[in-house]
Design a protein around this motif. Structure first.
Motif, PDB file in Angstrom:
ATOM      1  N   MET A 166      58.064  49.011  60.301  1.00  0.00           N
ATOM      2  CA  MET A 166      57.066  49.435  61.252  1.00  0.00           C
ATOM      3  C   MET A 166      55.762  49.816  60.574  1.00  0.00           C
ATOM      4  O   MET A 166      54.804  50.111  61.247  1.00  0.00           O
ATOM      5  CB  MET A 166      57.598  50.629  62.041  1.00  0.00           C
ATOM      6  N   ILE A 167      55.753  49.822  59.272  1.00  0.00           N
ATOM      7  CA  ILE A 167      54.561  50.268  58.576  1.00  0.00           C
ATOM      8  C   ILE A 167      53.740  49.102  58.018  1.00  0.00           C
ATOM      9  O   ILE A 167      52.677  49.318  57.465  1.00  0.00           O
ATOM     10  CB  ILE A 167      54.961  51.254  57.463  1.00  0.00           C
ATOM     11  N   PHE A 168      54.221  47.883  58.203  1.00  0.00           N
ATOM     12  CA  PHE A 168      53.525  46.728  57.628  1.00  0.00           C
ATOM     13  C   PHE A 168      52.104  46.550  58.162  1.00  0.00           C
ATOM     14  O   PHE A 168      51.183  46.307  57.367  1.00  0.00           O
ATOM     15  CB  PHE A 168      54.341  45.454  57.829  1.00  0.00           C
ATOM     16  N   PRO A 169      51.842  46.659  59.464  1.00  0.00           N
ATOM     17  CA  PRO A 169      50.461  46.513  59.926  1.00  0.00           C
ATOM     18  C   PRO A 169      49.533  47.601  59.377  1.00  0.00           C
ATOM     19  O   PRO A 169      48.413  47.315  58.962  1.00  0.00           O
ATOM     20  CB  PRO A 169      50.561  46.606  61.451  1.00  0.00           C
ATOM     21  N   LEU A 170      50.027  48.839  59.349  1.00  0.00           N
ATOM     22  CA  LEU A 170      49.210  49.931  58.825  1.00  0.00           C
ATOM     23  C   LEU A 170      48.930  49.750  57.337  1.00  0.00           C
ATOM     24  O   LEU A 170      47.803  49.960  56.868  1.00  0.00           O
ATOM     25  CB  LEU A 170      49.906  51.269  59.073  1.00  0.00           C
ATOM     26  N   GLY A 171      49.948  49.351  56.605  1.00  0.00           N
ATOM     27  CA  GLY A 171      49.765  49.084  55.178  1.00  0.00           C
ATOM     28  C   GLY A 171      48.774  47.953  54.943  1.00  0.00           C
ATOM     29  O   GLY A 171      47.943  48.018  54.037  1.00  0.00           O
ATOM     30  N   GLY A 172      48.860  46.914  55.766  1.00  0.00           N
ATOM     31  CA  GLY A 172      47.916  45.801  55.645  1.00  0.00           C
ATOM     32  C   GLY A 172      46.487  46.225  55.924  1.00  0.00           C
ATOM     33  O   GLY A 172      45.554  45.793  55.247  1.00  0.00           O
ATOM     34  N   ILE A 173      46.308  47.102  56.903  1.00  0.00           N
ATOM     35  CA  ILE A 173      44.964  47.589  57.233  1.00  0.00           C
ATOM     36  C   ILE A 173      44.388  48.394  56.074  1.00  0.00           C
ATOM     37  O   ILE A 173      43.232  48.186  55.674  1.00  0.00           O
ATOM     38  CB  ILE A 173      44.998  48.426  58.522  1.00  0.00           C
ATOM     39  N   ILE A 174      45.186  49.282  55.512  1.00  0.00           N
ATOM     40  CA  ILE A 174      44.694  50.130  54.420  1.00  0.00           C
ATOM     41  C   ILE A 174      44.397  49.297  53.176  1.00  0.00           C
ATOM     42  O   ILE A 174      43.340  49.427  52.562  1.00  0.00           O
ATOM     43  CB  ILE A 174      45.712  51.245  54.117  1.00  0.00           C
ATOM     44  N   ILE A 175      45.325  48.434  52.805  1.00  0.00           N
ATOM     45  CA  ILE A 175      45.123  47.594  51.618  1.00  0.00           C
ATOM     46  C   ILE A 175      43.951  46.641  51.825  1.00  0.00           C
ATOM     47  O   ILE A 175      43.140  46.438  50.917  1.00  0.00           O
ATOM     48  CB  ILE A 175      46.418  46.832  51.278  1.00  0.00           C
ATOM     49  N   GLY A 176      43.842  46.068  53.019  1.00  0.00           N
ATOM     50  CA  GLY A 176      42.732  45.163  53.301  1.00  0.00           C
ATOM     51  C   GLY A 176      41.380  45.850  53.222  1.00  0.00           C
ATOM     52  O   GLY A 176      40.413  45.290  52.693  1.00  0.00           O
ATOM     53  N   ALA A 177      41.300  47.069  53.740  1.00  0.00           N
ATOM     54  CA  ALA A 177      40.035  47.810  53.677  1.00  0.00           C
ATOM     55  C   ALA A 177      39.643  48.094  52.232  1.00  0.00           C
ATOM     56  O   ALA A 177      38.469  47.959  51.860  1.00  0.00           O
ATOM     57  CB  ALA A 177      40.150  49.105  54.470  1.00  0.00           C
ATOM     58  N   LEU A 178      40.613  48.452  51.419  1.00  0.00           N
ATOM     59  CA  LEU A 178      40.327  48.717  50.012  1.00  0.00           C
ATOM     60  C   LEU A 178      39.890  47.448  49.279  1.00  0.00           C
ATOM     61  O   LEU A 178      38.918  47.462  48.518  1.00  0.00           O
ATOM     62  CB  LEU A 178      41.548  49.321  49.327  1.00  0.00           C
ATOM     63  N   ILE A 179      40.602  46.360  49.508  1.00  0.00           N
ATOM     64  CA  ILE A 179      40.253  45.095  48.849  1.00  0.00           C
ATOM     65  C   ILE A 179      38.853  44.648  49.252  1.00  0.00           C
ATOM     66  O   ILE A 179      38.048  44.243  48.410  1.00  0.00           O
ATOM     67  CB  ILE A 179      41.295  44.008  49.170  1.00  0.00           C
ATOM     68  N   GLY A 180      38.559  44.712  50.540  1.00  0.00           N
ATOM     69  CA  GLY A 180      37.243  44.293  51.018  1.00  0.00           C
ATOM     70  C   GLY A 180      36.113  45.127  50.453  1.00  0.00           C
ATOM     71  O   GLY A 180      35.074  44.605  50.035  1.00  0.00           O
ATOM     72  N   ALA A 181      36.305  46.440  50.409  1.00  0.00           N
ATOM     73  CA  ALA A 181      35.264  47.322  49.876  1.00  0.00           C
ATOM     74  C   ALA A 181      35.054  47.081  48.384  1.00  0.00           C
ATOM     75  O   ALA A 181      33.915  47.058  47.901  1.00  0.00           O
ATOM     76  CB  ALA A 181      35.626  48.778  50.142  1.00  0.00           C
ATOM     77  N   ILE A 182      36.140  46.884  47.660  1.00  0.00           N
ATOM     78  CA  ILE A 182      36.023  46.641  46.217  1.00  0.00           C
ATOM     79  C   ILE A 182      35.324  45.313  45.947  1.00  0.00           C
ATOM     80  O   ILE A 182      34.459  45.223  45.063  1.00  0.00           O
ATOM     81  CB  ILE A 182      37.416  46.685  45.559  1.00  0.00           C
ATOM     82  N   ARG A 183      35.666  44.291  46.727  1.00  0.00           N
ATOM     83  CA  ARG A 183      35.001  42.988  46.538  1.00  0.00           C
ATOM     84  C   ARG A 183      33.501  43.085  46.800  1.00  0.00           C
ATOM     85  O   ARG A 183      32.695  42.519  46.063  1.00  0.00           O
ATOM     86  CB  ARG A 183      35.605  41.941  47.456  1.00  0.00           C
ATOM     87  N   ALA A 184      33.129  43.799  47.862  1.00  0.00           N
ATOM     88  CA  ALA A 184      31.711  43.928  48.184  1.00  0.00           C
ATOM     89  C   ALA A 184      30.979  44.711  47.108  1.00  0.00           C
ATOM     90  O   ALA A 184      29.849  44.379  46.745  1.00  0.00           O
ATOM     91  CB  ALA A 184      31.536  44.603  49.537  1.00  0.00           C
ATOM     92  N   LYS A 185      31.615  45.753  46.593  1.00  0.00           N
ATOM     93  CA  LYS A 185      30.973  46.561  45.557  1.00  0.00           C
ATOM     94  C   LYS A 185      30.792  45.762  44.274  1.00  0.00           C
ATOM     95  O   LYS A 185      29.757  45.865  43.613  1.00  0.00           O
ATOM     96  CB  LYS A 185      31.792  47.813  45.293  1.00  0.00           C
ATOM     97  N   LYS A 186      31.784  44.942  43.915  1.00  0.00           N
ATOM     98  CA  LYS A 186      31.676  44.115  42.708  1.00  0.00           C
ATOM     99  C   LYS A 186      30.543  43.113  42.821  1.00  0.00           C
ATOM    100  O   LYS A 186      29.942  42.728  41.823  1.00  0.00           O
ATOM    101  CB  LYS A 186      32.985  43.379  42.442  1.00  0.00           C
ATOM    102  N   ARG A 187      30.256  42.658  44.037  1.00  0.00           N
ATOM    103  CA  ARG A 187      29.187  41.681  44.244  1.00  0.00           C
ATOM    104  C   ARG A 187      27.821  42.339  44.441  1.00  0.00           C
ATOM    105  O   ARG A 187      26.859  41.682  44.785  1.00  0.00           O
ATOM    106  CB  ARG A 187      29.511  40.806  45.445  1.00  0.00           C
TER     107      ARG A 187
END
Length: 57
Positions: A1-22
């Protein structure tokens, strides 16, 4: 039951890190974080539905 929430949190972190690196601004990090959070949240939702239908969990 935690897979969608985990995906949201991990996705937000990945997206923010990618934008910051660029060299993106705060608004870029928010936009990329949101996009990745939505994508991985949907993937997590499909994983959850598959597991429930297959009676794995």
């Amino acid at each position: 039951m935690i897979f969608p929430l985990g995906g949201i949190i991990i996705g937000a972190l990945i997206g923010a890190i990618r934008a910051k690196k660029r060299g993106g601004t705060v608004m870029d990090m928010l936009q990329w974080g949101t996009a990745f959070a939505v994508m991985l949240g949907i993937v997590g939702l499909f994983v959850l539905v598959f597991m429930q239908r297959a009676a794995v969990a």
